[in-house]
Write an enzyme that holds these catalytic residues in place. Structure first.
Site, short mmCIF file in Angstrom:
data_model
loop_
_atom_site.label_atom_id
_atom_site.label_comp_id
_atom_site.label_asym_id
_atom_site.label_seq_id
_atom_site.Cartn_x
_atom_site.Cartn_y
_atom_site.Cartn_z
N HIS A 110 11.97 10.06 24.11
CA HIS A 110 12.31 11.15 25.04
C HIS A 110 13.81 11.25 25.34
CE1 HIS A 110 7.85 11.16 26.53
NE2 HIS A 110 8.01 11.83 25.41
N CYS A 141 30.72 21.79 26.37
CA CYS A 141 30.86 21.26 25.01
C CYS A 141 32.33 21.26 24.56
CB CYS A 141 30.03 22.14 24.07
SG CYS A 141 30.10 21.66 22.35
N CYS A 147 32.42 23.89 21.35
CA CYS A 147 32.28 25.36 21.45
C CYS A 147 32.42 25.88 22.88
CB CYS A 147 30.95 25.80 20.84
SG CYS A 147 29.54 25.54 21.92
N SER A 164 1.32 5.38 31.51
CA SER A 164 0.04 5.99 31.88
C SER A 164 -0.64 6.60 30.65
CB SER A 164 0.27 7.08 32.93
OG SER A 164 1.16 8.06 32.43
N ASN A 212 -0.56 -3.41 32.04
CA ASN A 212 -0.33 -2.31 33.00
C ASN A 212 -0.86 -2.74 34.36
OD1 ASN A 212 -0.51 0.30 34.45
ND2 ASN A 212 -0.08 1.18 32.43
N ALA A 234 4.68 -6.15 34.38
CA ALA A 234 5.24 -6.35 33.04
C ALA A 234 6.20 -7.54 33.01
CB ALA A 234 5.96 -5.08 32.59
#
Ligand code: BJW
Ligand code: ZN
Length: 257
Positions: free
Chosen positions: A127, A159, A162, A201, A225, A243
């Site tokens: 992601h 940017c 550009c 999840s 989990n 974890a």
């Protein structure tokens, strides 16, 4: 397989992970919870306070880029003050010493990468990253870890190539994932002997398919989990808890517990 005791379950998973040549470690926000990074769903999750559709969609950014940048700038600052925890470190050590291990994360916090940098292993980030920006016109990607001034459209990052507005280099709802990263993740999943799933999840697609693809291709599924997920019923080993406490026990060398 259901185990008589937690120790049996841990022992089973530890042995499988130690013996396997090809392992996928697939993580979500729960792996960073003990570092102080909020998760998305559940108590204290980001989606309890913020509406995903107001902030994590391309439509939200088109509507109000200042609001979206302000939110990501805040999360970036929060994460920059956090450090990898025992789970990130154990995963990084495990991957650095074994060439057949793929670390695949949905997280954008960079904590696996920071742990891996010390241990020398790479990470597939499905992601994207909080610490990058992408041009809304030419698509150019750039590392971006500066504070964001969201006072006006002009003060937002633009940017260098550009001049158009930059956006956070993360994957929002309704957007496709980078096909190279996704293909590499699915390839690793299909050939894994063990898939260790930590702190997700498993609700968001196509990322969650990493675990189901691996299981369908014959991998042993180990879930760590705090709570039950849609994967729990089909997992071979389910370890409920934190974890940072469980993952080092599974991955670090030492006498079986
Ligand atoms: C612990 C612990 C501890 C806690 N120890 N455990 C209907 C309409 C529109 C779209 C869809 C739709 N149906 C399906 C879709 C597709 C959509 C989707 O899957 N939606 C579902 C939610 C229903 N997916 C997409 O849109 C994806 N793109 C796509 O499909 O493209 C094709 C397409 C185009 C157009 C239309 C439809 C399809 C893109 C998804 C991108 C997700 N992006 C986010 C935001 C990233 C940027 C940012 O950070 O702001 O990614 S959303 C958010 O969820 C983030 C996460 O990576 C992702 C997964 O969450 P994760 O990691 O699992 O966290 P949590 O909070 O859910 O879970 C934490 C877990 O940890 C819990 O289980 C706890 O118990 C546990 N835990 N502490 C161990 N200490
Ligand atoms: Zn550009």
């Amino acid at each position: 397989m259901r185990h008589a005791t937690v120790e049996d379950a841990i022992d089973h998973a530890r042995r499988a992970l130690a013996a396997a040549e090809r392992v996928v470690v697939f993580t979500g926000a729960g792996v960073s919870a003990e570092s102080g990074v909020p998760t998305f769903r559940g108590a204290g999750g980001l989606w309890k306070t913020f509406r995903a559709e107001d902030l994590a969609t391309p439509e939200a950014f088109a509507r109000d880029p200042r609001l979206v940048w302000e939110w990501y700038g805040g999360r970036r600052a929060l994460v920059a003050a956090c450090a990898p925890n025992a789970a990130h470190r154990a995963i990084a050590r495990f991957a650095a010493t074994r060439p057949g291990v793929a670390v695949i994360t949905q997280n954008v916090d960079g904590l696996h990468q920071r742990a891996a940098h010390d241990a020398g292993a790479s990470v597939l980030a499905l992601h994207g990253t909080l610490f990058g920006a992408r041009c809304t016109r030419c698509g150019r990607r750039t590392p971006h870890d500066l504070p964001v001034d969201a006072t006006s459209l002009d003060t937002l990052p633009h940017c260098d190539a550009c001049g158009a507005l930059l956006r956070p280099d993360v994957v929002w709802f309704g957007e496709t994932l980078d096909p190279h990263v996704l293909d590499a993740a699915f390839d690793a999943a299909r050939s894994a002997e063990v898939c260790l799933v930590v702190g997700t999840s498993a609700l968001v697609q196509p990322a969650a398919s990493v675990a189901t693809l691996a299981a369908r291709a014959g991998a042993m599924l180990v879930e760590v989990n705090a709570e039950a997920t849609p994967l729990s019923d089909s997992a071979d080993v389910v370890l409920r808890g934190r974890a940072g406490e469980i993952v080092p026990v599974l991955l670090d060398k030492g006498d079986p517990v």
